[in-house]
Design a protein around this motif. Structure first.
Motif, PDB file in Angstrom:
ATOM      1  N   LEU A   6       2.696  -0.414   5.604  1.00 27.46           N
ATOM      2  CA  LEU A   6       2.922  -0.663   7.026  1.00 27.46           C
ATOM      3  C   LEU A   6       4.042  -1.674   7.176  1.00 27.46           C
ATOM      4  CD1 LEU A   6      -0.850  -0.934   7.993  1.00 27.46           C
ATOM      5  CD2 LEU A   6       0.617   1.090   8.090  1.00 27.46           C
ATOM      6  N   TYR A   8       6.313  -4.233   9.191  1.00 28.87           N
ATOM      7  CA  TYR A   8       6.291  -5.135  10.342  1.00 28.87           C
ATOM      8  C   TYR A   8       7.610  -5.900  10.416  1.00 28.87           C
ATOM      9  CZ  TYR A   8       1.260  -4.434  10.654  1.00 28.87           C
ATOM     10  OH  TYR A   8       0.016  -3.882  10.786  1.00 28.87           O
ATOM     11  N   LEU A  78       4.437  -3.720  14.368  1.00 23.27           N
ATOM     12  CA  LEU A  78       4.423  -2.559  13.486  1.00 23.27           C
ATOM     13  C   LEU A  78       5.539  -1.626  13.942  1.00 23.27           C
ATOM     14  CD1 LEU A  78       3.020  -0.916  11.236  1.00 23.27           C
ATOM     15  CD2 LEU A  78       1.566   0.068  13.019  1.00 23.27           C
ATOM     16  N   PHE A  81       5.837   3.253   9.083  1.00 19.84           N
ATOM     17  CA  PHE A  81       4.958   3.318   7.925  1.00 19.84           C
ATOM     18  C   PHE A  81       5.505   4.310   6.920  1.00 19.84           C
ATOM     19  CE2 PHE A  81       3.522   6.600  10.764  1.00 19.84           C
ATOM     20  CZ  PHE A  81       3.264   7.672   9.939  1.00 19.84           C
TER      21      PHE A  81
END
Length: 122
Positions: A6, A8, A78, A81
């Motif tokens: 993920l 960020y 976020l 991904f």
């Protein structure tokens, strides 16, 4: 085993990048996605639209509420991904450490929890 990486970042910092910096960032990211694809580790990689386009929903006591934006204000958002295949957590961490955006933000590596197949209802 599958792992979610993920990504960020602070979206405001990314938006403030010059056109040249943004292009370089995108090119590096796409090149790394391709390297993962060639190695057989890449399952899927996706960027997300900006956080202000998000809608957060909750269902409590049978009632739906929808709120514009993310669940909470955070420094980093976020932004995408990458789903990879790796032998173990160490291999997943090594793959995640080479994601170009790790130099600008953070990457959360999380194992995918395999659920049993759904039973058919007749």
């Amino acid at each position: 085993m599958r792992y979610a990486c993920l990504v960020y970042l602070v979206e405001k910092e990314m938006a403030a990048m010059s056109e040249s910096e943004a292009r370089t960032c995108t090119e590096e990211s796409l090149a790394y996605d391709e390297a993962l694809r060639r190695s057989g580790q890449l399952v899927v990689a996706q960027a997300l639209a900006p956080v202000e386009t998000a809608t957060t929903i909750r269902v409590r006591h049978g009632k739906l509420t929808a709120t514009d934006g993310p669940f909470a204000e955070t420094k980093e958002q976020l932004v995408g991904f990458i789903l990879i295949e790796a032998r173990d957590l160490n291999e997943a961490i090594q793959a995640a450490s080479r994601i170009p955006l790790a130099r600008r933000g953070s990457i959360e590596v999380r194992p995918i929890r395999e659920l049993p197949p759904a039973r058919r209802v007749r």
